[in-house]
Design a protein around this motif. Structure first.
Motif: not given
Length: 282
Positions: A103-107, A125-131, A133-137, A159-167
């Motif tokens: 993973s190269k993305l950084k939250f 929290f970067n690791g939490v955000g990535i994993v 997000s992956k589970l939600f997708h 914050r992740l859900v709000d900022d990335l508009s997860f439904d």
């Protein structure tokens, strides 16, 4: 209960539930399940027609490699508990499934990165955000369930859900405690008998702080008193003890009964790092 290991196995099942308008609840875990996890399952089953529990020990959220290696793994017992709890699906991905490429993305979660868990566990929290997000997708739930014990993680995921508009909707379930008050945690399995008893200092500190805040005592005096008690306890080493706003994690220097607040604590009991928190004003 069915075991699924990748998105290809899940997609036709998900599509079938989508066609029949069944709501899917996701309970993300790293295994070593206890009754706190099962409370999340119970809440999902009472809210959603379908419950999926994921078990994946996520390497990217451990800032200490040794902690990752020693994280308890009890898969057989976990699956037995989940079957008895009436779970529909268990998602058991390998590291290759979750991270086919490094993973190269950084939250960056802003101010949450610089206080409490953000300060003491850089990169966590970067690791939490990535994993997450992956589970939600991958699972595409309508509702996801998390425990209040990891209060700052909940703030990060909100914050992740709000900022990335997860439904999806987040449901936060109150902390489950042992009969003596210790917050249930997979890490408790690593405590020896003496450490298990000494670990109660976290819960007792929170209880004491709450009682003394409501009695009118100054917060900074309470904080100093708790720090002093830890200094006299050879098994326990305090990392932080703070009065905070439970959404922004702004730290308070004084108590205001008109503002939402919680007390958060982190301490090492022997080599095991434990966290806990207690709502003061909800």
């Amino acid at each position: 209960m069915k075991l699924i290991h990748n998105q290809a196995e899940w997609n036709p099942l998900w599509l079938n539930h989508l066609r029949t308008n069944q709501q899917i609840g996701l309970v993300p875990t790293m295994g070593a399940l206890h009754d706190g996890h099962l409370d999340l399952v119970k809440k999902s089953r009472s809210t959603c027609e379908v419950t999926v529990v994921s078990i994946f020990v996520n390497p990217t959220q451990f800032n200490n490699p040794e902690d990752f290696q020693k994280y308890p793994k009890t898969l057989d017992q976990d699956l037995e508990k989940l079957e008895q709890a009436g779970v529909d699906y268990v998602f058991l991905p390998t590291e290759k499934v979750m991270y086919p490429f490094p993973s190269k993305l950084k939250f960056d979660f802003g101010d949450l990165e610089h206080v409490l868990e953000g300060e003491f566990r850089p990169g966590h929290f970067n690791g939490v955000g990535i994993v997450v997000s992956k589970l939600f997708h991958l699972i595409r739930p309508q509702v996801a369930f998390f425990g209040q014990k990891d209060l700052q993680q909940v703030a990060v995921i909100k914050r992740l859900v709000d900022d990335l508009s997860f439904d999806l909707k987040l449901e936060v379930v109150p902390t489950k405690r042992e009969s003596d008050g210790l917050a249930m945690s997979s890490r408790n399995l690593r405590l020896n008998q003496e450490e298990r008893q000494k670990a109660l200092i976290l819960f007792h500190s929170l209880e004491k702080a709450k009682a003394e805040l409501f009695s009118g005592k100054n917060w900074l005096e309470i904080q100093r008193q708790i720090e002093s008690e830890f200094e006299h306890e050879h098994v326990a080493k305090l990392e932080y003890f703070e009065l905070i706003h439970p959404d922004s994690f702004e730290t308070y220097s004084s108590f205001d009964s008109s503002q939402k607040s919680s007390v958060c604590i982190s301490a090492f009991i022997g080599e095991i790092r434990l966290i806990d928190n207690m709502p003061i004003i909800s």
